[in-house]
Write an enzyme that holds these catalytic residues in place. Structure first.
Site, PDB file in Angstrom:
ATOM      1  N   LYS A 173     -54.623   3.482 -73.548  1.00  0.00           N
ATOM      2  CA  LYS A 173     -55.152   2.435 -74.422  1.00  0.00           C
ATOM      3  C   LYS A 173     -54.050   1.410 -74.692  1.00  0.00           C
ATOM      4  CE  LYS A 173     -56.259   5.557 -77.440  1.00  0.00           C
ATOM      5  NZ  LYS A 173     -56.811   6.358 -78.549  1.00  0.00           N
ATOM      6  N   THR A 204     -59.045  -1.556 -88.761  1.00  0.00           N
ATOM      7  CA  THR A 204     -59.213  -0.822 -87.494  1.00  0.00           C
ATOM      8  C   THR A 204     -58.965   0.673 -87.653  1.00  0.00           C
ATOM      9  OG1 THR A 204     -56.899  -1.309 -86.941  1.00  0.00           O
ATOM     10  CG2 THR A 204     -58.585  -2.825 -86.084  1.00  0.00           C
ATOM     11  N   GLY A 206     -59.454   4.426 -87.631  1.00  0.00           N
ATOM     12  CA  GLY A 206     -60.403   5.294 -86.946  1.00  0.00           C
ATOM     13  C   GLY A 206     -60.733   4.882 -85.522  1.00  0.00           C
ATOM     14  N   THR A 207     -60.057   3.862 -85.007  1.00  0.00           N
ATOM     15  CA  THR A 207     -60.382   3.353 -83.674  1.00  0.00           C
ATOM     16  C   THR A 207     -60.263   4.435 -82.604  1.00  0.00           C
ATOM     17  OG1 THR A 207     -59.490   1.205 -84.340  1.00  0.00           O
ATOM     18  CG2 THR A 207     -59.880   1.546 -82.001  1.00  0.00           C
ATOM     19  N   GLY A 208     -59.148   5.173 -82.601  1.00  0.00           N
ATOM     20  CA  GLY A 208     -58.921   6.184 -81.561  1.00  0.00           C
ATOM     21  C   GLY A 208     -59.916   7.327 -81.631  1.00  0.00           C
ATOM     22  N   CYS A 209     -60.188   7.799 -82.836  1.00  0.00           N
ATOM     23  CA  CYS A 209     -61.177   8.879 -83.017  1.00  0.00           C
ATOM     24  C   CYS A 209     -62.548   8.422 -82.528  1.00  0.00           C
ATOM     25  CB  CYS A 209     -61.282   9.265 -84.488  1.00  0.00           C
ATOM     26  SG  CYS A 209     -59.732   9.711 -85.295  1.00  0.00           S
TER      27      CYS A 209
END
Length: 263
Positions: A173, A204, A206-209
């Site tokens: 990412k 932003t 929580g983007t990865g989860c």
């Protein structure tokens, strides 16, 4: 039948990341979300004030309870906190006939550590080898491999370093770079470059989860890895664009953005 997706992760009491974000994502994408709690955090928009991991036997019991009775079509991992939990979860996933999306969570959006330094080797040698897709951001790539990425051209080097630990696919990412949000998905032979416009929105959390859960949801529906990642990227890009203020710090992405814009 509605596909079943299992998240193995920590709780975010503020509701923006972790188990809470995972289950919201799964609901939004039309799958049945289930959870194995690995840790409890005291967390809000300003950061993580405390974290308490669950005993390995509690994690194992939750996993077996769900998988043995209900079954799963995909598994997603997030915060695993300790080497003992990483190794137990890797063992459980290895014995489960379902694709696994591994989000090797190391630090929170606010810079708070969510993984003991002693667990890094277990992630490399136990968890990544059982991953269908690993989804590290650039900080996690550096933490796991020592490779530091400062340009899009270096994403290939990062991907090769992570693939060296055994996941079938890796999604590097590149959201921490400047310019468009560019990610690289590869299995070492195929390459898929996923570009999206960067939205000027600080909310932003929580983007990865959310991205990892969206990939798992699409895999559970029977999509190929490239199809699942492309659809997940589209979903999370919309969620980032619609992120909203919450509390006094960094707010969450909006998991329900499609319900609100009618798409």
């Amino acid at each position: 039948m509605i596909p079943n997706v299992l998240t193995v992760a920590g709780s975010d009491s503020g509701g923006g990341a972790g188990i809470q974000a995972d289950l919201k994502t799964m609901l939004a994408l039309g799958v049945h979300g289930m959870s194995v709690l690995t840790a409890v955090t005291a967390q809000n928009s300003l950061g993580v004030q405390g974290a308490w991991e669950l005993p390995v036997e509690a994690v194992r019991a939750q996993y077996r309870s769900v998988v043995d009775d209900i079954g799963v079509q995909a598994v997603k991992t997030g915060m695993l906190a300790s080497a003992e939990l990483v190794e137990a979860v890797a063992e459980l996933i290895a014995a489960t006939d379902a694709p696994a999306v591994v989000d090797p969570v190391g630090v929170s959006k606010h810079g708070d550590s969510l993984l003991a330094a002693s667990a890094l080797d277990s992630v490399r040698t136990k968890l990544l080898p059982v991953a269908t897709v690993a989804t590290p951001n650039l900080d996690e790539v550096a933490q796991l491999t020592g490779v530091r990425v400062e340009s899009e051209e270096q994403l290939r080097r990062a991907a090769a370093a992570v693939l060296g630990y055994g996941p079938r696919w890796v999604l590097i990412k590149g959201g921490h770079l400047s310019g468009d949000a560019m990610d690289l998905l590869t299995d070492g032979s195929e390459e898929h470059w996923l570009r999206a416009p960067r939205h000027d929105n600080r909310h932003t959390h929580g983007t990865g989860c959310t991205l990892a859960s969206a990939i798992a949801s699409q895999l559970a529906k029977g999509h190929s890895v490239p199809e699942a990642v492309a659809a997940a990227k589209e979903y999370v890009t919309g969620a980032i664009a619609a992120g909203f203020a919450l509390g006094g710090g960094i707010g969450p992405v909006d998991h329900g953005w499609r319900f609100r814009d009618g798409s």
